[in-house]
Every structure is written in structure tokens, then in C-alpha cells.
Write a protein that holds these residues in place. Sequence first.
Motif, PDB file in Angstrom:
ATOM      1  N   ILE A 176      -0.429 -10.692   8.166  1.00  0.00           N
ATOM      2  CA  ILE A 176       0.339  -9.452   8.311  1.00  0.00           C
ATOM      3  C   ILE A 176       0.824  -8.970   6.952  1.00  0.00           C
ATOM      4  CG2 ILE A 176       2.467  -8.449   9.230  1.00  0.00           C
ATOM      5  CD1 ILE A 176       2.126 -10.351  11.643  1.00  0.00           C
ATOM      6  N   ALA A 177       1.372  -9.896   6.159  1.00  0.00           N
ATOM      7  CA  ALA A 177       1.868  -9.527   4.831  1.00  0.00           C
ATOM      8  C   ALA A 177       0.735  -9.027   3.939  1.00  0.00           C
ATOM      9  CB  ALA A 177       2.561 -10.727   4.192  1.00  0.00           C
ATOM     10  N   LEU A 178      -0.411  -9.711   4.008  1.00  0.00           N
ATOM     11  CA  LEU A 178      -1.559  -9.332   3.188  1.00  0.00           C
ATOM     12  C   LEU A 178      -2.029  -7.915   3.510  1.00  0.00           C
ATOM     13  CD1 LEU A 178      -3.941  -9.942   1.259  1.00  0.00           C
ATOM     14  CD2 LEU A 178      -5.154 -10.911   3.235  1.00  0.00           C
ATOM     15  N   ALA A 182      -2.039  -4.398   1.573  1.00  0.00           N
ATOM     16  CA  ALA A 182      -3.346  -3.797   1.284  1.00  0.00           C
ATOM     17  C   ALA A 182      -3.426  -2.353   1.747  1.00  0.00           C
ATOM     18  CB  ALA A 182      -4.457  -4.616   1.945  1.00  0.00           C
ATOM     19  N   ILE A 183      -2.793  -2.036   2.889  1.00  0.00           N
ATOM     20  CA  ILE A 183      -2.921  -0.673   3.415  1.00  0.00           C
ATOM     21  C   ILE A 183      -2.155   0.325   2.559  1.00  0.00           C
ATOM     22  CG2 ILE A 183      -0.912  -0.580   4.969  1.00  0.00           C
ATOM     23  CD1 ILE A 183      -2.831   0.605   7.087  1.00  0.00           C
ATOM     24  N   ALA A 184      -1.208  -0.167   1.758  1.00  0.00           N
ATOM     25  CA  ALA A 184      -0.476   0.735   0.857  1.00  0.00           C
ATOM     26  C   ALA A 184      -1.300   1.117  -0.364  1.00  0.00           C
ATOM     27  CB  ALA A 184       0.839   0.089   0.418  1.00  0.00           C
ATOM     28  N   VAL A 185      -2.299   0.312  -0.688  1.00  0.00           N
ATOM     29  CA  VAL A 185      -3.086   0.544  -1.902  1.00  0.00           C
ATOM     30  C   VAL A 185      -3.811   1.886  -1.875  1.00  0.00           C
ATOM     31  CG1 VAL A 185      -5.012  -0.296  -3.299  1.00  0.00           C
ATOM     32  CG2 VAL A 185      -3.311  -1.905  -2.413  1.00  0.00           C
ATOM     33  N   PRO A 186      -4.558   2.237  -0.803  1.00  0.00           N
ATOM     34  CA  PRO A 186      -5.227   3.546  -0.806  1.00  0.00           C
ATOM     35  C   PRO A 186      -4.246   4.710  -0.921  1.00  0.00           C
ATOM     36  CG  PRO A 186      -6.100   2.146   0.938  1.00  0.00           C
ATOM     37  CD  PRO A 186      -4.888   1.453   0.399  1.00  0.00           C
ATOM     38  N   THR A 199     -12.169   8.756   0.616  1.00  0.00           N
ATOM     39  CA  THR A 199     -12.224   7.321   0.340  1.00  0.00           C
ATOM     40  C   THR A 199     -10.911   6.650   0.719  1.00  0.00           C
ATOM     41  OG1 THR A 199     -13.749   7.717  -1.493  1.00  0.00           O
ATOM     42  CG2 THR A 199     -12.666   5.584  -1.423  1.00  0.00           C
ATOM     43  N   ALA A 200      -9.798   7.288   0.387  1.00  0.00           N
ATOM     44  CA  ALA A 200      -8.483   6.732   0.724  1.00  0.00           C
ATOM     45  C   ALA A 200      -8.321   6.610   2.238  1.00  0.00           C
ATOM     46  CB  ALA A 200      -7.380   7.607   0.137  1.00  0.00           C
ATOM     47  N   PHE A 201      -8.743   7.655   2.955  1.00  0.00           N
ATOM     48  CA  PHE A 201      -8.612   7.633   4.411  1.00  0.00           C
ATOM     49  C   PHE A 201      -9.391   6.482   5.028  1.00  0.00           C
ATOM     50  CE2 PHE A 201     -10.553   8.572   8.508  1.00  0.00           C
ATOM     51  CZ  PHE A 201      -9.435   8.772   9.300  1.00  0.00           C
ATOM     52  N   TRP A 202     -10.681   6.380   4.702  1.00  0.00           N
ATOM     53  CA  TRP A 202     -11.501   5.363   5.344  1.00  0.00           C
ATOM     54  C   TRP A 202     -11.098   3.951   4.916  1.00  0.00           C
ATOM     55  CZ3 TRP A 202     -13.767   6.065   9.646  1.00  0.00           C
ATOM     56  CH2 TRP A 202     -14.305   7.302   9.986  1.00  0.00           C
ATOM     57  N   SER A 203     -10.607   3.802   3.687  1.00  0.00           N
ATOM     58  CA  SER A 203     -10.125   2.490   3.251  1.00  0.00           C
ATOM     59  C   SER A 203      -8.924   2.059   4.093  1.00  0.00           C
ATOM     60  CB  SER A 203      -9.731   2.537   1.769  1.00  0.00           C
ATOM     61  OG  SER A 203     -10.838   2.847   0.962  1.00  0.00           O
ATOM     62  N   VAL A 206      -9.909   1.223   7.813  1.00  0.00           N
ATOM     63  CA  VAL A 206     -10.449  -0.126   8.019  1.00  0.00           C
ATOM     64  C   VAL A 206      -9.328  -1.153   8.069  1.00  0.00           C
ATOM     65  CG1 VAL A 206     -11.846  -1.954   6.992  1.00  0.00           C
ATOM     66  CG2 VAL A 206     -12.702   0.391   7.007  1.00  0.00           C
ATOM     67  N   ILE A 207      -8.339  -1.015   7.192  1.00  0.00           N
ATOM     68  CA  ILE A 207      -7.286  -2.023   7.077  1.00  0.00           C
ATOM     69  C   ILE A 207      -6.341  -2.007   8.269  1.00  0.00           C
ATOM     70  CG2 ILE A 207      -5.374  -2.854   5.631  1.00  0.00           C
ATOM     71  CD1 ILE A 207      -6.828  -1.585   3.239  1.00  0.00           C
ATOM     72  N   THR A 208      -6.211  -0.852   8.958  1.00  0.00           N
ATOM     73  CA  THR A 208      -5.335  -0.831  10.128  1.00  0.00           C
ATOM     74  C   THR A 208      -5.772  -1.836  11.178  1.00  0.00           C
ATOM     75  OG1 THR A 208      -6.623   0.948  11.184  1.00  0.00           O
ATOM     76  CG2 THR A 208      -4.709   1.595   9.842  1.00  0.00           C
ATOM     77  N   ARG A 209      -7.068  -2.102  11.250  1.00  0.00           N
ATOM     78  CA  ARG A 209      -7.554  -3.014  12.283  1.00  0.00           C
ATOM     79  C   ARG A 209      -7.036  -4.438  12.097  1.00  0.00           C
ATOM     80  NH1 ARG A 209      -8.552  -3.891  17.414  1.00  0.00           N
ATOM     81  NH2 ARG A 209      -9.853  -5.735  17.699  1.00  0.00           N
TER      82      ARG A 209
END
Length: 263
Positions: A176-178, A182-186, A199-203, A206-209
Motif C-alpha cells: 500500500i505504501a509503495l 508511486a501513484i503520486a509520481v505521474p 502518459t501521466a494518465f495511463w501511468s 495502471v497503479i490504481t489497480r
Amino acid sequence: MTTDLLTPIRHTAPVRSAASKVPEVTVYFWIIKVLTTGMGEAASDFLAHVFGPVPAVVLGGVVLVVALVVQFAVRRYVAWIYWTAIVAVSVFGTMAADVLHVGLGVTYAVSAPCFLAVLAAVFALWFRVEGTLSIHSIRTRRREAFYWSAVLATFALGTAAGDLTATIGLGYLGSIALYAAAIAVPAVAHRWIGLNAVTAFWSAYVITRPLGASVADWMAVGTSRGGLGLGLGPVTLSWTLAILGFVGYLAFSRKDVRSGPVA
């Protein structure tokens, strides 16, 4: 990917005039997206436990086909139809990753890169044919087919990635922490470094999953496995009710409906 992804190469009359088949990306979009990922993870495991793996996969596949047929049949974005299809993809995407791992013995370290390759292939073909990966261009049947193929691949990839990190030492809280970081990076890269919006959207998509799935797993599994021990059924039900609440609000308020044409 370059900023060219933001501008479609081909502009046809149907693309300009047809209604959008996807919601506007707002904070509600991301909240519901994360909720569907967690609900799909818990529901997939719950159905496999209640009905058995094979009947659960068959049921998940039938529901997915029906949901997508309805989604393709409507001529514009309808909140409850769209999000029902997303939930169906979430459940079946989880099953696809789990079938490879549990049924065929494929490790997550192998399946995750394979799903990543599938997603990359979908994106490459989509861009080659349509000249854009922007979700604001989903106004034709062909682009919609590419869109849902990519969505299905992201769910399978995210499931495998989330289970991989949870089983290599991070555990559910660590995962969860990872993925929360990670989702904040895009978003940060788009806001301050100039990463293009597509690119930001699709990145982030993917991470929401793995983020949502890790939270749901942490809530459902027993304390001996580092979870809260709430159980698959209660987690599935509670996340489903939350989804219904948000989707109902959007259906009423239409805050996720884009107004005006998109070039």
C-alpha cells in the motif's frame, strides 16, 4: 512517449461529432477507479471461494461480455453502464492473473512482465492505427475497442504486480505504501516536470489497480497474514456500496460529463 500523444493524427467527422464514451477525469473518477480495483480483487476471491474457481471464472467472463456489449451499444457515456463494465473488467482481470498463477503455476514475477508486454502491444497498435491514446478521443467503436483492451490489460497487470510485491517481503501494508507513493509520481511529473497528460494518465491508471487491490487484501485477510481479518464478503459488500454511492451521485450531478467538443 512524446507530447504527440496529446494530438490525434487523424481527425474525422465522426470523431468530432460523436458523444464521448468515457467520463471526464475528475477526483471522483480516481476515487471510483480505486474502489473498483479493491472490490474486484475481493469479489474475485470471494466468488472463487463460494462457487469454485472454474464456475467463478465462467460467471465472471459472462458478466464481462454482457457489460461490454451494453457499454458498446449505448451512444454516449452513461455513468452506471460505464462503471458496471469497469467493475466487470476488474473482477475478470483479477481472475485472469489468478488463473495463470494458481491454475497454471505461472509466478507473478513472470506474469507481471507478460501482462506489461500485452499492454505495451495494445498501446503501440492503438497509437499506430489512431494516432492518439487520449481518452478524450474515445468517440468511435474502434477507439473504444482499443480503450477497453487497454483497460483489461491494466487490471491484469496491476493484479499480478500487487500480488508480486505482497509476496516478496513487502506484505500488504508495505505494498500500500509503495503504490501510494508511486501513484503520486505521474501527477508530480505532469505538474512540475512536463510529463504529457496522456502518459501521466495511463501511468496512474495502471497503479490504481495494485493500490486498491492491496488495500482490499489488507482489509480482508486474517491478522496472521498482516491484515484486519474482515473477510472477503464484508469487504466486497462495503466497497460495492461505496461504488454505488459515488456512481449514483455522478449519474445525478453529471459532474463527470464533458461539455463541448474536443478536438
